[in-house]
Design a protein around this motif. Sequence first.
Motif, mmCIF file in Angstrom:
data_model
loop_
_atom_site.group_PDB
_atom_site.id
_atom_site.type_symbol
_atom_site.label_atom_id
_atom_site.label_comp_id
_atom_site.label_asym_id
_atom_site.label_seq_id
_atom_site.Cartn_x
_atom_site.Cartn_y
_atom_site.Cartn_z
ATOM 1 N N GLY A 23 40.610 16.665 20.520
ATOM 2 C CA GLY A 23 40.786 17.283 21.831
ATOM 3 C C GLY A 23 40.727 18.796 21.783
ATOM 4 N N ILE A 24 39.835 19.318 20.950
ATOM 5 C CA ILE A 24 39.717 20.770 20.793
ATOM 6 C C ILE A 24 38.347 21.228 21.283
ATOM 7 C CG2 ILE A 24 39.609 22.665 19.130
ATOM 8 C CD1 ILE A 24 41.516 21.022 17.344
ATOM 9 N N PHE A 25 38.334 22.203 22.171
ATOM 10 C CA PHE A 25 37.089 22.860 22.571
ATOM 11 C C PHE A 25 37.383 24.351 22.722
ATOM 12 C CE2 PHE A 25 33.570 24.420 24.974
ATOM 13 C CZ PHE A 25 32.501 23.591 24.647
ATOM 14 N N LEU A 26 36.771 25.150 21.861
ATOM 15 C CA LEU A 26 36.977 26.592 21.858
ATOM 16 C C LEU A 26 35.637 27.290 22.039
ATOM 17 C CD1 LEU A 26 39.387 26.868 18.781
ATOM 18 C CD2 LEU A 26 40.023 26.793 21.201
ATOM 19 N N LEU A 27 35.638 28.333 22.829
ATOM 20 C CA LEU A 27 34.441 29.143 23.043
ATOM 21 C C LEU A 27 34.624 30.498 22.390
ATOM 22 C CD1 LEU A 27 31.715 29.816 24.473
ATOM 23 C CD2 LEU A 27 33.110 30.690 26.375
ATOM 24 N N ASP A 28 33.660 30.885 21.563
ATOM 25 C CA ASP A 28 33.666 32.200 20.939
ATOM 26 C C ASP A 28 33.348 33.248 22.006
ATOM 27 O OD1 ASP A 28 33.230 34.509 19.491
ATOM 28 O OD2 ASP A 28 32.130 33.509 17.871
ATOM 29 N N ARG A 29 34.274 34.150 22.251
ATOM 30 C CA ARG A 29 34.120 35.127 23.331
ATOM 31 C C ARG A 29 33.019 36.149 23.074
ATOM 32 N NH1 ARG A 29 40.672 35.725 24.410
ATOM 33 N NH2 ARG A 29 40.795 33.938 25.847
ATOM 34 N N GLU A 30 32.477 36.170 21.861
ATOM 35 C CA GLU A 30 31.322 37.026 21.612
ATOM 36 C C GLU A 30 30.167 36.645 22.534
ATOM 37 O OE1 GLU A 30 28.403 38.538 17.961
ATOM 38 O OE2 GLU A 30 29.911 36.989 17.596
ATOM 39 N N ALA A 31 30.108 35.376 22.937
ATOM 40 C CA ALA A 31 29.056 34.909 23.836
ATOM 41 C C ALA A 31 29.071 35.631 25.182
ATOM 42 C CB ALA A 31 29.211 33.404 24.070
ATOM 43 N N GLY A 338 22.640 43.187 31.805
ATOM 44 C CA GLY A 338 23.477 43.592 30.692
ATOM 45 C C GLY A 338 24.533 42.531 30.421
ATOM 46 N N PRO A 339 25.209 42.596 29.280
ATOM 47 C CA PRO A 339 26.200 41.568 28.937
ATOM 48 C C PRO A 339 27.387 41.523 29.892
ATOM 49 C CG PRO A 339 25.606 42.872 27.008
ATOM 50 C CD PRO A 339 25.029 43.580 28.193
ATOM 51 N N ALA A 340 27.691 42.631 30.557
ATOM 52 C CA ALA A 340 28.903 42.697 31.383
ATOM 53 C C ALA A 340 28.587 43.004 32.842
ATOM 54 C CB ALA A 340 29.863 43.741 30.820
ATOM 55 N N LYS A 341 27.410 42.616 33.303
ATOM 56 C CA LYS A 341 27.055 42.840 34.706
ATOM 57 C C LYS A 341 26.027 41.809 35.131
ATOM 58 C CE LYS A 341 25.226 46.320 37.914
ATOM 59 N NZ LYS A 341 24.625 47.681 38.035
ATOM 60 N N LEU A 386 38.305 40.845 36.004
ATOM 61 C CA LEU A 386 39.501 40.929 35.167
ATOM 62 C C LEU A 386 39.295 40.200 33.841
ATOM 63 C CD1 LEU A 386 42.325 40.410 37.820
ATOM 64 C CD2 LEU A 386 41.827 42.510 36.555
ATOM 65 N N VAL A 387 38.560 39.077 33.898
ATOM 66 C CA VAL A 387 38.219 38.400 32.654
ATOM 67 C C VAL A 387 37.399 39.313 31.758
ATOM 68 C CG1 VAL A 387 36.892 36.515 31.633
ATOM 69 C CG2 VAL A 387 38.342 36.067 33.614
ATOM 70 N N GLN A 388 36.363 39.928 32.338
ATOM 71 C CA GLN A 388 35.496 40.785 31.523
ATOM 72 C C GLN A 388 36.266 41.967 30.936
ATOM 73 O OE1 GLN A 388 32.238 39.616 31.260
ATOM 74 N NE2 GLN A 388 32.122 40.974 29.499
ATOM 75 N N LEU A 391 38.199 40.848 28.022
ATOM 76 C CA LEU A 391 37.369 40.531 26.863
ATOM 77 C C LEU A 391 37.110 41.736 25.966
ATOM 78 C CD1 LEU A 391 34.755 38.120 28.476
ATOM 79 C CD2 LEU A 391 36.623 37.518 26.928
ATOM 80 N N ALA A 392 37.573 42.918 26.365
ATOM 81 C CA ALA A 392 37.481 44.072 25.471
ATOM 82 C C ALA A 392 38.233 43.804 24.163
ATOM 83 C CB ALA A 392 38.028 45.318 26.162
ATOM 84 N N ASN A 393 39.149 42.849 24.181
ATOM 85 C CA ASN A 393 39.915 42.487 22.987
ATOM 86 C C ASN A 393 39.296 41.314 22.228
ATOM 87 O OD1 ASN A 393 42.081 44.388 23.236
ATOM 88 N ND2 ASN A 393 42.870 43.157 24.941
ATOM 89 N N TRP A 394 38.049 40.963 22.539
ATOM 90 C CA TRP A 394 37.489 39.712 22.019
ATOM 91 C C TRP A 394 37.516 39.629 20.487
ATOM 92 C CZ3 TRP A 394 33.332 39.029 18.735
ATOM 93 C CH2 TRP A 394 32.548 40.155 18.483
ATOM 94 N N SER A 395 37.275 40.736 19.787
ATOM 95 C CA SER A 395 37.189 40.661 18.333
ATOM 96 C C SER A 395 38.543 40.373 17.691
ATOM 97 C CB SER A 395 36.607 41.952 17.766
ATOM 98 O OG SER A 395 37.416 43.069 18.109
ATOM 99 N N ASP A 396 39.638 40.651 18.405
ATOM 100 C CA ASP A 396 40.983 40.381 17.896
ATOM 101 C C ASP A 396 41.621 39.158 18.542
ATOM 102 O OD1 ASP A 396 41.390 42.811 16.158
ATOM 103 O OD2 ASP A 396 40.944 43.784 18.072
#
Length: 436
Positions: A23-31, A338-341, A386-388, A391-396
């Motif tokens: 029951g695990i589904f994780l998305l890598d936020r780098e996407a 762009g990745p954030a727009k 707000l999500v985007q 996501l500035a913290n995605w690498s951590d």
Amino acid sequence: MPGVDTSNSEKARSFVIDDKEKGIFLLDREALVSEEVLRAEVSNIFSKCWIYVGHGSELKKNGDFQTRKVAGRPVIFVRDAKGEVRCFFNTCRHRGAMVCTERQGNLRRFNCVYHGWIYNNDGKLARVPGDEAYMDSFDTTGLGLKSPARFEQYRDFWFMCLDADVESLADYLGKATDYIDLVIDQSPSGKMEVLHGTQEYDVQANWKLMVENSVDDYHLPTTHSTWLNFMANSGVVVEPPKDKDLVLPTRGFAFDLGNGHFTTDNVNFRGRPVAAWIPLYGENAKPEMTAIREELVTRLGADRARRVADTNRNLVIFPNLVINDGSSVTIRTFYPDGPAKMHVTAWALGPVEESEEARARRLDAFLTFYGPGGFATPDDVEALELVQQGLANWSDDRWSEMSRGMGREGEQLNSDEHHLRTFWRHWNKMIAGAQS
């Protein structure tokens, strides 16, 4: 995540961890933040999939055209002098300038303002100024406007694909055609039309977040509480669910339709211009809406009429087309800048036979709920932005948890994340080829 290998080894690049048994589904936020991922999307998704161009009703007369960006490409969507619907790249064959700078209109020819090359609305090159300067061997027959490799339609919804070897549009859509048919069945003649006026706005967020948001009923009671209160205060009965663990005011389901397409399928409670009256429409609307329902029953039968009028759906055609068949029928597309727009475009759709009063109800629903100044869209835009920002913290803080409903047997609820996982699994499969 405890007990989960989140090393994301490069030997098999994947952006999801998908373990159905646990029951695990994780998305890598780098996407959701990566320029490299965006480049892979352009080459492996937007250049390989069928992408929505427009609706045939936008081109009512021969010579009518619309210019727009489709998958980042400037195109001309046009009905030529013989009535054939066509799609051309809006690019002069001479030096590459756009040959049409108007948003819409009716023209026999497109004139490049740079050097004056002229093209007929069937794409053929009509005139080259100063052609005496060219050699006798200069051949203009192959210098018409270029077209996408494939251009096909299903029930007047026109799509293009840049890949000549792609499967047919009908095969690509697959089971999604059943839900497009439910939209078309609202018209006695089987003809729907895009209504005058276009909604356009930018969102400072990754485009895939709009895919999620368009079908995510889990966020309804928190993000859209103002709208729910407005509906309740207007006399609309918003009954609480019978299930103790279900936080939504309706019971609905989500279905995987194949090829990355999916839909929600809900019991309607918020009214529909097609034939579901609510107090917001006023007492004067009751007779006409009763007549609309009677026509549906006569033409389609009682069961199909209920299916058309008493349920609502949010259909996603992979990758970036959403058809909201709810309080109004809305066609919505979005493309990354762009990745954030992203840039979002939306149109309202309705039966060609619709009366002025019914059309007014439809447009009011289109504006007040789905419009960029309406009840829903500003809330959604703020949430996605707000999500985007987060996501500035995605690498951590790398992984988004998306396992809601994984253990549920049988039909999947629209408040679960089954349909979001459907999208991400297909997206991940397509991106993996670009990354490997």
